[in-house]
Structure formats: structure tokens, C-alpha cells
Design a protein around this motif. Sequence first.
Motif, PDB file in Angstrom:
ATOM      1  N   SER A 189       0.849  -1.200   0.000  1.00 36.51           N
ATOM      2  CA  SER A 189       0.000   0.000   0.000  1.00 36.51           C
ATOM      3  C   SER A 189       0.885   1.251   0.000  1.00 36.51           C
ATOM      4  O   SER A 189       1.971   1.261   0.592  1.00 36.51           O
ATOM      5  CB  SER A 189      -0.937  -0.007   1.199  1.00 36.51           C
ATOM      6  N   ILE A 190       0.392   2.264  -0.694  1.00 34.56           N
ATOM      7  CA  ILE A 190       1.159   3.516  -0.766  1.00 34.56           C
ATOM      8  C   ILE A 190       0.722   4.377   0.410  1.00 34.56           C
ATOM      9  O   ILE A 190      -0.457   4.716   0.530  1.00 34.56           O
ATOM     10  CB  ILE A 190       0.871   4.247  -2.101  1.00 34.56           C
ATOM     11  N   GLU A 191       1.675   4.699   1.277  1.00 38.58           N
ATOM     12  CA  GLU A 191       1.345   5.437   2.499  1.00 38.58           C
ATOM     13  C   GLU A 191       1.463   6.941   2.310  1.00 38.58           C
ATOM     14  O   GLU A 191       0.628   7.703   2.742  1.00 38.58           O
ATOM     15  CB  GLU A 191       2.278   5.000   3.644  1.00 38.58           C
ATOM     16  N   GLU A 192       2.538   7.365   1.666  1.00 35.39           N
ATOM     17  CA  GLU A 192       2.781   8.798   1.541  1.00 35.39           C
ATOM     18  C   GLU A 192       3.768   9.067   0.416  1.00 35.39           C
ATOM     19  O   GLU A 192       4.636   8.246   0.114  1.00 35.39           O
ATOM     20  CB  GLU A 192       3.374   9.333   2.862  1.00 35.39           C
ATOM     21  N   VAL A 193       3.600  10.227  -0.201  1.00 38.31           N
ATOM     22  CA  VAL A 193       4.501  10.631  -1.286  1.00 38.31           C
ATOM     23  C   VAL A 193       5.069  11.990  -0.909  1.00 38.31           C
ATOM     24  O   VAL A 193       4.353  12.831  -0.369  1.00 38.31           O
ATOM     25  CB  VAL A 193       3.705  10.733  -2.606  1.00 38.31           C
ATOM     26  N   SER A 194       6.364  12.200  -1.174  1.00 43.60           N
ATOM     27  CA  SER A 194       6.893  13.541  -0.879  1.00 43.60           C
ATOM     28  C   SER A 194       7.935  13.961  -1.909  1.00 43.60           C
ATOM     29  O   SER A 194       8.566  13.132  -2.572  1.00 43.60           O
ATOM     30  CB  SER A 194       7.454  13.612   0.546  1.00 43.60           C
ATOM     31  N   ASP A 195       8.069  15.275  -1.991  1.00 41.48           N
ATOM     32  CA  ASP A 195       8.982  15.888  -2.961  1.00 41.48           C
ATOM     33  C   ASP A 195      10.286  16.227  -2.251  1.00 41.48           C
ATOM     34  O   ASP A 195      10.310  17.051  -1.346  1.00 41.48           O
ATOM     35  CB  ASP A 195       8.306  17.156  -3.516  1.00 41.48           C
ATOM     36  N   LEU A 196      11.379  15.564  -2.648  1.00 37.13           N
ATOM     37  CA  LEU A 196      12.667  15.843  -2.014  1.00 37.13           C
ATOM     38  C   LEU A 196      13.516  16.744  -2.906  1.00 37.13           C
ATOM     39  O   LEU A 196      14.723  16.834  -2.748  1.00 37.13           O
ATOM     40  CB  LEU A 196      13.428  14.542  -1.742  1.00 37.13           C
ATOM     41  N   GLY A 197      12.923  17.342  -3.893  1.00 42.51           N
ATOM     42  CA  GLY A 197      13.683  18.186  -4.825  1.00 42.51           C
ATOM     43  C   GLY A 197      13.975  17.411  -6.083  1.00 42.51           C
ATOM     44  O   GLY A 197      13.058  17.081  -6.836  1.00 42.51           O
ATOM     45  N   SER A 198      15.263  17.069  -6.279  1.00 40.47           N
ATOM     46  CA  SER A 198      15.591  16.344  -7.511  1.00 40.47           C
ATOM     47  C   SER A 198      15.026  14.916  -7.493  1.00 40.47           C
ATOM     48  O   SER A 198      14.911  14.266  -8.523  1.00 40.47           O
ATOM     49  CB  SER A 198      17.106  16.303  -7.706  1.00 40.47           C
ATOM     50  N   GLU A 199      14.680  14.451  -6.313  1.00 41.92           N
ATOM     51  CA  GLU A 199      14.076  13.112  -6.201  1.00 41.92           C
ATOM     52  C   GLU A 199      12.708  13.182  -5.533  1.00 41.92           C
ATOM     53  O   GLU A 199      12.413  14.140  -4.807  1.00 41.92           O
ATOM     54  CB  GLU A 199      14.977  12.200  -5.372  1.00 41.92           C
ATOM     55  N   LYS A 200      11.907  12.175  -5.815  1.00 42.35           N
ATOM     56  CA  LYS A 200      10.607  12.057  -5.142  1.00 42.35           C
ATOM     57  C   LYS A 200      10.666  10.784  -4.293  1.00 42.35           C
ATOM     58  O   LYS A 200      11.341   9.820  -4.672  1.00 42.35           O
ATOM     59  CB  LYS A 200       9.446  11.916  -6.144  1.00 42.35           C
ATOM     60  N   GLU A 201       9.927  10.826  -3.189  1.00 43.26           N
ATOM     61  CA  GLU A 201       9.931   9.652  -2.320  1.00 43.26           C
ATOM     62  C   GLU A 201       8.531   9.075  -2.195  1.00 43.26           C
ATOM     63  O   GLU A 201       7.563   9.814  -2.061  1.00 43.26           O
ATOM     64  CB  GLU A 201      10.438  10.042  -0.928  1.00 43.26           C
TER      65      GLU A 201
END
Length: 488
Positions: free
Chosen positions: A235-247
Motif C-alpha cells: 500500500s502507498i502510504e505517503e509521497v513527498s517531494d525531495l527536490g531532484s528526487e521524489k519519495e
Amino acid sequence: MPKYDYDIGIIGGGAAGLTVASGSAQLGAKTLLVEKEKELGGDCLHFGCVPSKTLLKTAHVYSLMKNSRKFGLPPVEPPPVDFKEVSQRIRSVIGTIQHHDSKERFCRLGAQVEFGRPTFTDEHSIRLSGNNYSAKTWVIATGSSPLVPPIRGLDKTPFITNREIFYLDHLPKSMIILGGGPIGSEMSQAFSRLGTRVVVVNRAPQILAKEDPDMADAVKDVLSSEGVEFYLGASIEEVSDLGSEKEVRIKTKQGSMIRLKAEMILVALGRGANTDGLGLEDVGVKFDPRGVNVDSRLRTNLKHIYAAGDINGGFQFTHAAGYEGGIVISNAIFHLPRKVDYTFLPWCTYTDPPLGSIGMNEKSARAAGIDYKVWMEEFKDNDRSLAEGETVGKIKMILDDKEKPIGVQILGPHAGDLIGEWVAVLNGKVKLSTLAAAVHPYPTIGEINKKVAGSYFSPKIFSEKVQKGLKFFFHLKGRACAEETCGE
Ligand SMILES: Cc1cc2nc3c(=O)[nH]c(=O)nc-3n(C[C@H](O)[C@H](O)[C@H](O)COP(=O)(O)OP(=O)(O)OC[C@H]3O[C@@H](n4cnc5c(N)ncnc54)[C@H](O)[C@@H]3O)c2cc1C
């Protein structure tokens, strides 16, 4: 009798809308076609089938180059892919097909094409760019868009969908694909082959959820062997923007939390019907999150308004949209009541090898409570497949308790084309014995169709009973060598 400006008005210039427009105009109905984008063609041409299949071919050729030794050729180390060039090829293929779907062509056929976003003002009229247009019959054919579920953080994190993926200005180093359906699976292979590190996250425990697990797992095994990483049942819990990468933070099937990082996120989590802004609620056309509700003749609750293609929440394929367009023509223009029948609607996922399907698979036969039998042949036993270096896959023919074919699944080279023969067999009620007896050219991959039909008859023909009968009538002498002397 009220007078309307047009006999038929169609909203949406994709596969369904274009089918209706071309048919109705050529039959002499005064036809209006309204499209919100600048060009006709819909998702299939601009963001779907055409760009995806063009990309898959490019990725296939690149993969052949890298695997030249498999074919007895010198090793090749091709330079990295310039995605701008790939995208250019995609645009060029679309451009060629666009001529066929041009405003001018539809005008020549007799339809009036208008661009803009219409809103129903009453049951028979729309307002478009300040003008009113009325029609006796309306067809809603506005298609679908990528679903973006409310995943925590996704609204604040840049991501791409099928609308952007074919037009990237560079090849991403890494990509997390959310969703293991047909789009996610096809794109995972295409980008992985081009050199992107790809991870697929899927909530269901198998990819391609509609397919039988053995077939879907075989596709997954091929993709895994090429380097695609899978998290299934996650299951996908959370998405975040780390700048050059996404988590993307996921909870795995085993319950552990994992942080995946990549340059890009592709959201391929299903499709939602394009109902926004049409004013359907104002005129009383019923719809729900799946799409506009229709009966078996594709009429909405307002019988002079039809809904065809992805918008009605049924089968989301271009050929289904085209088929439904034909059903609308029959009902609305010919006034011949015709119902949809999806019993033998085929489809194909164009991974390499592709997975094609028609009629029932084991999953749907079981769900329908049908007592079925499966007959199989493998591509590794097909001479042409071996010559082509295509050894993965099999064909499954499903027979019901009366031994009548009710479905066929093919995982193997050219599966989508091989299904074509079954389209004729199943729709034409062709006997299995006819297919088994028909001569197919050698060596072709298509011989597998004949072989699986033949495999049903072999045990019956080469049985002890038949041998005994022949011996009795014609005095056949039986085996020429003892079985134990044959060796391996
Ligand atoms: C990546 C991808 C790959 C695919 N590959 C395949 C494949 O290989 N084979 C296959 O059979 N199917 C494939 N599909 C599915 C296929 O593209 C759709 O099923 C098909 O396009 C549906 O046709 P349609 O006419 O219902 O909708 P569309 O083709 O999307 O047409 C709808 C049209 O309506 C217009 N529209 C929307 N809202 C409005 C509005 N308010 N006013 C006016 N116009 C509007 C849209 O701009 C669009 O032009 C794929 C889809 C995707 C996303």
C-alpha cells in the motif's frame, strides 16, 4: 414536433465520438462533433495506444541491440537513449495518423466540427463558446482521464501520467510507477529497456488484475528478469517531494515500511470518467464515479442521450469504443434496437511478450460457476517461436462442460494478432474440428492456434478404442517396436 439544429450532436472526438460522427454523417444525418482539445483523435492517438505502442517498439529495438549476442551477432553497446529523439518519433507517428482524424476529413464526410468545452443547457441543447446548438440526439463520448487518488502528499509532489510520459525532454534515471495495470506494466518495460531504473508498486498481489495469475505472473517474471523491481500487495502510504528526487513510502505485503526514491513518479492507478463541466447534473443525466450510466443499448436515463466509450465506465479500449459507436449508430440513426454484447470482446496488453485475451479466462469462468477444462500449448514447442528467439509463454484454450470453447488467453509473440483467429472462431461459432483441420502455413507462430485445437482431439483420435476398431476392421498389426527399446 420540435425542430433541432442537428440530427445528432456528439461531444468528444476520440475513438467513440469519431466512429459515431463518421457513420452518422455518411448516412446523411446532420452531424455536429464537439472536441475540447485543439485536434481530434482523443486519448488513444495523443496520450494512449499510439504513443505507447510506438514507444514500446523503440524500446524493443534498443533491447534487441543490447541483446545482439542472443542472435549470434557481435556484441553491441549502444549509446544512451536521447528521449527527445524517441519523443520526436512518437510525434511523427501521431502526426501521420492525425491526417486521418482531421477536422477537414470529417468535414468532407459531412460533419461539422467545433472546438471548445460545451455545457448542456437543456436536454437537447448545449452552449459552446457563446453559441447554442440543439440536436435531436446527443452522444457523450468524452472518454476518461488518469485517476489520481487522495494519497497523502501526492497533491504537493510533482508526478506524471500518460499525458506527459511520451513527451518528456529527457530519459529519467529512475521512475516509480504507481499501479501494475496494463499502462503501468507496458511503461515499466519500455522505460526499463531504455535505461531507466523502474520500480512498480501495486496494491493487488498480482499485476494485470483481470488476468489469470499464471499468465500475469509470467509477464511479471519477464519484466523482473529485465530489471523491473516489483512491490506487490503493497500500500502507498505517503509521497513527498525531495527536490531532484521524489519519495514514495510504502507498506509491503509483509508489513514493513520502505522508502522508495526516484527521479519521477508515474501515476497509473486507473481511469476516471470525464463528466466535469458537461452540466449533466443540470439536465438530469445520471452518472456515478465510474461513468455515465447506460442501458444495454447505451442510452442514458434520457433515452435520446447516449454515452459511448470510456465515459460509460465499461471496457476501456479503443476497439470497445469503436464497437459502442457502431451500436449507437444502429440505435440512433437506423432506429434498429441493438444491444451491446461483450462476450467475445478481445484485448491485449502489449508487453513483450504480449498477453492477449478473448472470452472467459479461468478467473471469470470460476466466478461464473462454469465447470471448465483448460487445454494448453507452449511457445517453446513452436518451431517459428524458437527461430525468433521467443520461447516464453503459452496459449490456454478454455472449454465449458459441453466442451465448447468459451475463451482463449495467449501469452506469447504477437498474441494480439494471434487472438484475431479466435475472434473469427468464437464469433463465427466455427467448430474446433474445423480449426484443427485447417492448414496453417509453416513455420508460423499462428500454428499454435491450430495445435491447441488439435490437442483437444488427439487423445480422442489416438486412443486405444480407435486402435482396437482399426485393428478389428483392417487387421492393423500394431507397434513396430517395443516401447522399452526406444530409449529417451
Ligand atoms: C497509455 C494508454 C495506453 C492505451 N493503450 C491501448 C491499447 O493499446 N489498445 C486499446 O484498445 N486501448 C488502449 N488504451 C485505451 C484507449 O485509449 C481508450 O479506451 C480510448 O481512447 C477510449 O476512447 P473514447 O472515445 O472513449 O475516449 P477518448 O479517445 O479519450 O476521446 C474522448 C475525447 O473527448 C474529449 N473531451 C473530453 N471532455 C470533453 C468535453 N467536456 N468537451 C468536449 N470534448 C471533451 C477529449 O479531449 C477526447 O478527445 C490506452 C489508454 C492509455 C491511457
